[in-house]
Design a protein around this motif. Structure first.
Motif, short mmCIF file in Angstrom:
data_model
loop_
_atom_site.label_atom_id
_atom_site.label_comp_id
_atom_site.label_asym_id
_atom_site.label_seq_id
_atom_site.Cartn_x
_atom_site.Cartn_y
_atom_site.Cartn_z
N GLU A 1 1.18 -1.27 0.40
CA GLU A 1 -0.20 0.45 0.09
C GLU A 1 0.75 1.51 -0.05
N PHE A 2 0.43 1.89 -0.78
CA PHE A 2 1.30 3.52 -0.49
C PHE A 2 2.72 3.24 -1.03
N GLY A 3 2.87 2.17 -1.74
CA GLY A 3 4.28 1.89 -2.00
C GLY A 3 5.36 0.56 -1.23
N LEU A 4 4.26 0.97 0.16
CA LEU A 4 5.06 0.11 1.34
C LEU A 4 4.56 -1.09 1.09
N PHE A 5 5.27 -2.31 2.09
CA PHE A 5 4.83 -3.78 1.95
C PHE A 5 4.19 -3.53 3.18
N ILE A 6 3.04 -4.65 4.05
CA ILE A 6 2.58 -4.20 5.27
C ILE A 6 2.36 -5.53 5.54
N LYS A 7 2.56 -6.18 6.55
CA LYS A 7 3.30 -7.00 7.19
C LYS A 7 0.85 -6.96 8.07
N PRO A 8 0.34 -8.05 8.47
CA PRO A 8 -1.10 -8.11 8.71
C PRO A 8 0.18 -8.30 10.06
N SER A 9 -0.76 -7.74 11.57
CA SER A 9 -0.53 -7.40 12.79
C SER A 9 -0.70 -8.98 13.27
N VAL A 10 -1.44 -10.40 12.75
CA VAL A 10 -1.97 -11.10 13.53
C VAL A 10 -1.39 -11.78 13.33
N LYS A 11 -1.13 -13.08 14.00
CA LYS A 11 -0.52 -14.41 13.08
C LYS A 11 -1.36 -15.86 14.00
N VAL A 12 -0.92 -16.91 13.22
CA VAL A 12 -1.84 -18.39 13.60
C VAL A 12 -2.00 -18.38 15.29
N MET B 1 -10.08 -5.99 14.92
CA MET B 1 -10.19 -4.81 16.09
C MET B 1 -8.97 -4.67 17.09
N ALA B 2 -8.89 -5.73 17.78
CA ALA B 2 -8.13 -6.43 19.02
C ALA B 2 -7.47 -7.52 18.57
N ILE B 3 -6.71 -7.60 19.48
CA ILE B 3 -6.60 -9.64 20.07
C ILE B 3 -6.51 -9.65 21.73
N VAL B 4 -7.34 -10.92 21.67
CA VAL B 4 -7.47 -10.84 22.98
C VAL B 4 -6.22 -11.89 23.85
N GLU B 5 -5.76 -12.62 22.94
CA GLU B 5 -5.09 -13.72 23.85
C GLU B 5 -4.89 -14.40 22.13
N HIS B 6 -3.27 -15.48 22.95
CA HIS B 6 -2.35 -16.38 21.78
C HIS B 6 -2.49 -17.70 22.03
N LYS B 7 -3.02 -18.19 21.35
CA LYS B 7 -2.90 -20.14 21.55
C LYS B 7 -1.86 -20.31 20.97
N GLU B 8 -0.26 -20.70 21.78
CA GLU B 8 0.70 -21.99 21.02
C GLU B 8 -0.62 -22.97 19.98
N VAL B 9 0.39 -22.70 18.97
CA VAL B 9 -0.02 -23.65 17.96
C VAL B 9 1.03 -24.82 17.53
N ALA B 10 0.94 -25.80 17.56
CA ALA B 10 1.88 -26.86 17.81
C ALA B 10 2.07 -27.58 16.12
#
Length: 99
Positions: free
Chosen positions: A47-58, A90-99
């Motif tokens: 976007e606008f010449g910049l590569f933006i990675k998502p803030s969320v993860k599996v 809108m928000a990350i509530v928690e993170h679960k470790e993924v095996a």
């Protein structure tokens, strides 16, 4: 999870989560927001010449904006899965470790 789903750009693939968060119950916000567990996420978008990675993860449990999953194919909706843009998270509530 359907292992063939691999989101592109900044799309996320999530499974609906129904639970009590301890502060606001899922039923209190069900009409306007949805809780999802991120099952897969795209690499990002330019976007606008910049590569933006998502803030969320599996493994992240997230709240999405109303109708974030509007473009989800009907086959996925019936299985309580959705595709939505990372920008609709809108928000990350928690993170679960993924095996």
């Amino acid at each position: 999870m359907d292992n063939n789903i691999k989101p592109i750009l900044d799309y996320c693939y999530g499974k609906k989560v129904e639970r009590d968060t301890g502060v606001v119950t899922g039923s209190d916000i069900r009409d306007t927001h949805q809780l999802y567990e991120i099952m897969a996420v795209g690499e990002g978008v330019y976007e606008f010449g910049l590569f933006i990675k998502p803030s969320v993860k599996v493994g992240d449990i997230v709240y999405t904006q109303e109708h974030a999953e509007a473009d989800t194919p009907k086959e996925l909706e019936q299985k309580d899965y959705a595709l939505f843009r990372a920008s609709r998270v809108m928000a990350i509530v928690e993170h679960k470790e993924v095996a």
